[in-house]
Design an enzyme around this catalytic site. Structure first.
Site, mmCIF file in Angstrom:
data_model
loop_
_atom_site.group_PDB
_atom_site.id
_atom_site.type_symbol
_atom_site.label_atom_id
_atom_site.label_comp_id
_atom_site.label_asym_id
_atom_site.label_seq_id
_atom_site.Cartn_x
_atom_site.Cartn_y
_atom_site.Cartn_z
ATOM 1 N N ASN A 1 0.867 -1.175 0.000
ATOM 2 C CA ASN A 1 0.000 0.000 0.000
ATOM 3 C C ASN A 1 0.906 1.228 0.000
ATOM 4 O O ASN A 1 1.437 1.613 1.037
ATOM 5 C CB ASN A 1 -0.900 -0.029 1.247
ATOM 6 C CG ASN A 1 -1.808 1.186 1.326
ATOM 7 O OD1 ASN A 1 -1.885 1.983 0.398
ATOM 8 N ND2 ASN A 1 -2.491 1.329 2.453
ATOM 9 N N LYS B 1 0.120 4.212 -0.432
ATOM 10 C CA LYS B 1 -0.547 5.417 0.090
ATOM 11 C C LYS B 1 -0.212 6.615 -0.809
ATOM 12 O O LYS B 1 -0.080 6.448 -2.013
ATOM 13 C CB LYS B 1 -0.156 5.650 1.565
ATOM 14 C CG LYS B 1 -0.397 4.403 2.421
ATOM 15 C CD LYS B 1 -0.317 4.662 3.895
ATOM 16 C CE LYS B 1 -0.555 3.360 4.651
ATOM 17 N NZ LYS B 1 -0.579 3.512 6.096
ATOM 18 N N HIS C 1 -9.850 1.510 4.261
ATOM 19 C CA HIS C 1 -8.632 1.690 5.048
ATOM 20 C C HIS C 1 -8.938 2.675 6.176
ATOM 21 O O HIS C 1 -9.710 3.615 5.993
ATOM 22 C CB HIS C 1 -7.507 2.218 4.158
ATOM 23 C CG HIS C 1 -6.178 2.185 4.843
ATOM 24 N ND1 HIS C 1 -5.818 3.133 5.768
ATOM 25 C CD2 HIS C 1 -5.161 1.296 4.781
ATOM 26 C CE1 HIS C 1 -4.624 2.824 6.241
ATOM 27 N NE2 HIS C 1 -4.200 1.715 5.662
ATOM 28 N N GLU D 1 -7.404 5.089 7.293
ATOM 29 C CA GLU D 1 -7.146 6.501 6.938
ATOM 30 C C GLU D 1 -8.330 7.079 6.153
ATOM 31 O O GLU D 1 -8.674 8.244 6.313
ATOM 32 C CB GLU D 1 -5.831 6.596 6.141
ATOM 33 C CG GLU D 1 -4.626 6.338 7.057
ATOM 34 C CD GLU D 1 -3.432 5.704 6.382
ATOM 35 O OE1 GLU D 1 -3.345 5.699 5.141
ATOM 36 O OE2 GLU D 1 -2.564 5.177 7.124
ATOM 37 N N GLU E 1 -6.419 -4.550 10.209
ATOM 38 C CA GLU E 1 -5.367 -3.571 10.477
ATOM 39 C C GLU E 1 -5.691 -2.803 11.757
ATOM 40 O O GLU E 1 -6.445 -1.825 11.726
ATOM 41 C CB GLU E 1 -5.267 -2.570 9.318
ATOM 42 C CG GLU E 1 -4.923 -3.205 7.999
ATOM 43 C CD GLU E 1 -4.214 -2.215 7.085
ATOM 44 O OE1 GLU E 1 -3.098 -2.538 6.646
ATOM 45 O OE2 GLU E 1 -4.758 -1.128 6.840
ATOM 46 N N GLY F 1 1.720 2.393 10.910
ATOM 47 C CA GLY F 1 2.700 3.471 10.809
ATOM 48 C C GLY F 1 3.328 3.851 12.140
ATOM 49 O O GLY F 1 4.001 4.869 12.247
ATOM 50 N N SER G 1 2.521 -2.094 10.504
ATOM 51 C CA SER G 1 3.956 -2.209 10.755
ATOM 52 C C SER G 1 4.528 -3.592 10.435
ATOM 53 O O SER G 1 5.414 -4.078 11.137
ATOM 54 C CB SER G 1 4.286 -1.802 12.200
ATOM 55 O OG SER G 1 3.900 -0.458 12.433
#
Ligand code: PGA
Length: 253
Positions: free
Chosen positions: A9, A11, A97, A99, A169, A175, A215
């Site tokens: 991904n 991003k 996701h 985000e 996730e 992250g 991660s």
């Protein structure tokens, strides 16, 4: 036998030139994959054609979009439709996701619509779910993830669900450098599979790939992917480094 998948991904990272170089390097190093393994590259919209062109002839290598519209077509400035992605021969789309949920207010209901439109267009969703740190600390993560599955996925027919890849996730691991332990990952993946089995039967639940994200690195991939219900990973930061992501692909079961 369900597919083992390493999904990158990217991003909102890399220039076109950097993306080309990264893909060339990984494709050069990863070798050929066995039939039960896949590498997927979720790249920004403007790089989809480039990624398709580079991966076109490779077996077991696919390209994904990171999002798509819940609308078919029309006056929706800035949106990208399933038909557009299909015209580029994109195979997957990442949906939900954390985000997107957090910064773009994507709800379980909106994601249900996106799942429907993708599946109607034969685009395979990589559906993300996962809890925040607050929810984990209150030990209500199963209820929370269970509701994400119920409200976005459980209206699908068995035939439709078969096309879906799930990515668990935990938000607190994305992250942050803080990975869920392999036991925590396995526990949640087993819970997700059990919910799928209750809803659709054990046979189908066994066929669904459930990826872990948060991660994932070359140094922890084999341990995570060694868990019986972890079928690979959705990888952010480490997917931007050729050697890291190549090693993660090689760590697939
Ligand atoms: P990370 O991101 O690997 O950088 O934690 C994972 C993701 O958000 O998909």
């Amino acid at each position: 036998m369900r597919q083992q998948i390493a999904a990158a991904n990217w991003k909102m990272n890399l220039t076109l030139e950097q993306g080309e170089k990264l893909l060339d390097e990984i494709l050069g190093k990863m070798g050929n994959l066995a039939a039960n393994r896949q590498a997927v590259f979720a790249v920004p919209f403007p790089y989809l054609a480039m990624a398709r062109q580079k991966t076109g002839v490779r077996a077991q290598v696919s390209v994904a979009a990171q999002n798509c519209s819940n609308k078919k077509s029309g006056a929706y400035t800035g949106e990208v439709s399933v038909d557009m992605l299909n015209s580029l021969q994109v195979s997957y789309v990442v949906l939900g996701h954390s985000e997107r949920r957090e910064y773009f207010q994507e709800s379980n209901q909106l994601l249900a619509e996106k799942l429907d439109i993708c599946l109607a267009g034969n685009l395979k969703p990589i559906f993300c779910c996962g809890e925040s740190l607050l929810i984990r600390e209150a030990n209500t993560q199963n209820e929370f993830v269970g509701r994400q599955l119920e409200e976005s996925l459980f209206h699908l027919t068995a035939e439709q669900l078969q096309q879906v890849v799930i990515a668990y996730e935990p938000i607190w691991a994305i992250g942050t450098g803080k990975t869920a332990s392999s036991e925590q990952a396995q526990e949640m993946h087993a819970f997700i599979r059990a919910r799928l089995a209750q809803q659709y039967g054990a046979g189908l639940a066994n066929e669904i790939s459930i990826l872990y994200g948060g991660s994932v690195k070359a140094s922890n991939a084999a341990e995570l992917f060694g868990q019986p219900d972890v079928d690979g990973g959705l990888v952010g930061g480490a997917s931007l480094i050729a050697d890291e992501f190549t090693a993660i692909i090689k760590a697939l079961r």
